[in-house]
Design a protein around this motif. Structure first.
Motif, PDB file in Angstrom:
ATOM      1  N   SER A 158      49.748  38.671  39.422  1.00 34.67           N
ATOM      2  CA  SER A 158      49.732  37.323  39.999  1.00 34.67           C
ATOM      3  C   SER A 158      50.614  36.360  39.204  1.00 34.67           C
ATOM      4  CB  SER A 158      48.298  36.783  40.067  1.00 34.67           C
ATOM      5  OG  SER A 158      47.494  37.587  40.889  1.00 34.67           O
TER       6      SER A 158
ATOM      7  N   THR B  71      49.183  41.115  43.186  1.00 29.41           N
ATOM      8  CA  THR B  71      48.641  39.798  43.515  1.00 29.41           C
ATOM      9  C   THR B  71      47.370  39.985  44.338  1.00 29.41           C
ATOM     10  OG1 THR B  71      49.230  37.628  44.406  1.00 29.41           O
ATOM     11  CG2 THR B  71      49.942  39.531  45.675  1.00 29.41           C
ATOM     12  N   GLY B  72      46.678  38.875  44.619  1.00 29.86           N
ATOM     13  CA  GLY B  72      45.500  38.916  45.470  1.00 29.86           C
ATOM     14  C   GLY B  72      45.846  38.507  46.887  1.00 29.86           C
ATOM     15  N   GLU B  73      45.106  39.041  47.833  1.00 27.85           N
ATOM     16  CA  GLU B  73      45.401  38.754  49.238  1.00 27.85           C
ATOM     17  C   GLU B  73      45.190  37.288  49.579  1.00 27.85           C
ATOM     18  OE1 GLU B  73      44.413  40.767  53.563  1.00 27.85           O
ATOM     19  OE2 GLU B  73      42.776  40.557  52.115  1.00 27.85           O
ATOM     20  N   ILE B  74      44.229  36.650  48.916  1.00 28.45           N
ATOM     21  CA  ILE B  74      43.929  35.249  49.236  1.00 28.45           C
ATOM     22  C   ILE B  74      44.222  34.352  48.035  1.00 28.45           C
ATOM     23  CG2 ILE B  74      42.312  35.715  51.106  1.00 28.45           C
ATOM     24  CD1 ILE B  74      40.005  35.365  49.142  1.00 28.45           C
ATOM     25  N   GLU B  75      45.382  34.578  47.426  1.00 28.89           N
ATOM     26  CA  GLU B  75      45.841  33.711  46.339  1.00 28.89           C
ATOM     27  C   GLU B  75      46.001  32.276  46.845  1.00 28.89           C
ATOM     28  OE1 GLU B  75      46.682  34.251  43.161  1.00 28.89           O
ATOM     29  OE2 GLU B  75      46.931  36.421  42.929  1.00 28.89           O
ATOM     30  N   GLU B  76      46.033  31.356  45.893  1.00 28.79           N
ATOM     31  CA  GLU B  76      46.268  29.966  46.233  1.00 28.79           C
ATOM     32  C   GLU B  76      47.627  29.796  46.892  1.00 28.79           C
ATOM     33  OE1 GLU B  76      43.181  30.055  43.097  1.00 28.79           O
ATOM     34  OE2 GLU B  76      45.017  31.148  43.520  1.00 28.79           O
ATOM     35  N   GLU B  77      47.757  28.755  47.678  1.00 28.61           N
ATOM     36  CA  GLU B  77      48.988  28.505  48.426  1.00 28.61           C
ATOM     37  C   GLU B  77      50.179  28.405  47.475  1.00 28.61           C
ATOM     38  OE1 GLU B  77      50.798  25.236  51.624  1.00 28.61           O
ATOM     39  OE2 GLU B  77      48.770  25.022  50.830  1.00 28.61           O
TER      40      GLU B  77
ATOM     41  N   ARG C  86      51.754  33.690  46.687  1.00 27.46           N
ATOM     42  CA  ARG C  86      52.198  34.944  47.276  1.00 27.46           C
ATOM     43  C   ARG C  86      53.659  34.938  47.747  1.00 27.46           C
ATOM     44  NH1 ARG C  86      48.518  37.753  51.556  1.00 27.46           N
ATOM     45  NH2 ARG C  86      50.412  39.043  51.564  1.00 27.46           N
TER      46      ARG C  86
ATOM     47  N   ASP D  48      41.024  36.645  45.416  1.00 30.66           N
ATOM     48  CA  ASP D  48      41.863  35.500  45.076  1.00 30.66           C
ATOM     49  C   ASP D  48      42.515  35.703  43.710  1.00 30.66           C
ATOM     50  OD1 ASP D  48      39.801  35.101  43.271  1.00 30.66           O
ATOM     51  OD2 ASP D  48      39.051  33.266  44.219  1.00 30.66           O
ATOM     52  N   HIS D  49      43.016  34.610  43.162  1.00 31.03           N
ATOM     53  CA  HIS D  49      43.792  34.663  41.925  1.00 31.03           C
ATOM     54  C   HIS D  49      43.004  35.287  40.773  1.00 31.03           C
ATOM     55  CE1 HIS D  49      47.106  33.488  39.354  1.00 31.03           C
ATOM     56  NE2 HIS D  49      46.301  32.814  38.554  1.00 31.03           N
TER      57      HIS D  49
ATOM     58  N   SER E 241      41.199  38.981  41.653  1.00 25.65           N
ATOM     59  CA  SER E 241      42.076  40.157  41.712  1.00 25.65           C
ATOM     60  C   SER E 241      42.484  40.671  40.342  1.00 25.65           C
ATOM     61  CB  SER E 241      43.334  39.822  42.528  1.00 25.65           C
ATOM     62  OG  SER E 241      44.113  38.821  41.872  1.00 25.65           O
TER      63      SER E 241
END
Length: 270
Positions: A181, A213-219, A222, A250-251, A254
């Motif tokens: 990430s 990275t995570g699938e639902i990282e912060e805007e 990604r 998320d961040h 993950s």
């Protein structure tokens, strides 16, 4: 159900619970008797860094060791050392040291090449500290290999960005990059700009690069990670590469799964 059947089922259930507990315990611990600790004060940036070194089992002064340098040691050293110990057993290896670098300055001060929030953008000095002071000490005191190909750097978030910055601007220090990430959006994507500027001189190199990275990282996270992924695939044919997207995480969520994936990838490349 008769009494004997109930006893048998109860016994099986007890054994199953015990095995789960033992497995969980194994996952949560590693042999801390193999960890050595010291501090080192840098003459380059004036900071004092706590350092941890996890030795492999059967450590011997007659062996030259590969090294995995871990940033944010206070947070991530134990997880990485545990996973390296597990994979060393799985792959029947005993030649990898884990070197955890603690905080000498604010982490953003050391990890970022440009000023941001509390950091003044002193990554270049931090790279010099690692390369000119810490690496030689690890080689001298712990018999680490002196070649680039045997050194890896693992970092998450700002630490992942620092690893990517070493890749773009200081490729002689490490041959293996485990970037989790990475906050590549910082500094108006400065690391991606540095990659493009230095690409011609770097793309003939060889090594390994694990990106996750995570699938639902912060805007904003990604897209820049995806941009680096595409750059690596298009321009760095000499690198073994792997990418992992941690589904539904998320961040921060993950990080541990991606540490496991990163270390497994690293061992698979031997």
């Amino acid at each position: 159900m008769n009494k004997n059947n109930r006893i048998t089922i109860s016994f099986i259930a007890s054994v199953f619970i015990m095995l789960i507990s033992l497995t969980a315990c194994r996952e949560d611990t590693f042999d801390k008797d193999l960890v050595r600790e010291f501090t080192i004060t840098s003459s380059i940036n004036g900071s004092t860094y706590p350092v941890k070194v996890a030795l492999p089992k059967n450590y011997s002064s007659s062996t030259k060791y590969k090294t995995v340098y871990v940033l944010d040691s206070k947070w991530d050293f134990d997880d990485v050392a545990r996973e390296v110990q597990t994979q060393s057993e799985n792959f029947h290896r005993s030649d990898v040291l884990v070197v955890g670098i603690g905080w000498g300055n604010d982490r953003l001060d050391d990890y970022l090449p440009v000023p941001y929030k509390s950091g003044s953008g002193r990554a270049d000095l931090f790279v010099r500290f690692i390369n000119e002071e810490l690496v030689p000490k690890i080689e001298q005191d712990f018999h680490a290999s002196g070649i680039r190909e045997d050194r890896a750097i693992l970092g998450h978030s700002a630490g992942g960005l620092f690893g990517a910055y070493c890749f773009t601007n200081y490729p002689d220090v490490f041959g293996n990059y485990l970037a989790l990430s990475p906050a590549l959006w910082i500094g108006d994507q400065v690391v991606l700009k540095e990659e493009k500027k230095n690409r011609a001189g770097n793309q003939s190199r060889t090594g390994r690069f694990f990106l996750a990275t995570g699938e639902i990282e912060e805007e904003g996270m990604r897209p820049t990670v995806e941009a680096l992924r595409q750059i690596l695939n298009q321009h760095y044919n000499g690198f073994s590469k792997s990418y992992h997207l941690a589904k539904g995480l998320d961040h921060m969520g993950s990080k541990k799964p991606n540490i496991r994936k990163a270390v497994t990838f690293y061992f698979q490349q031997f």
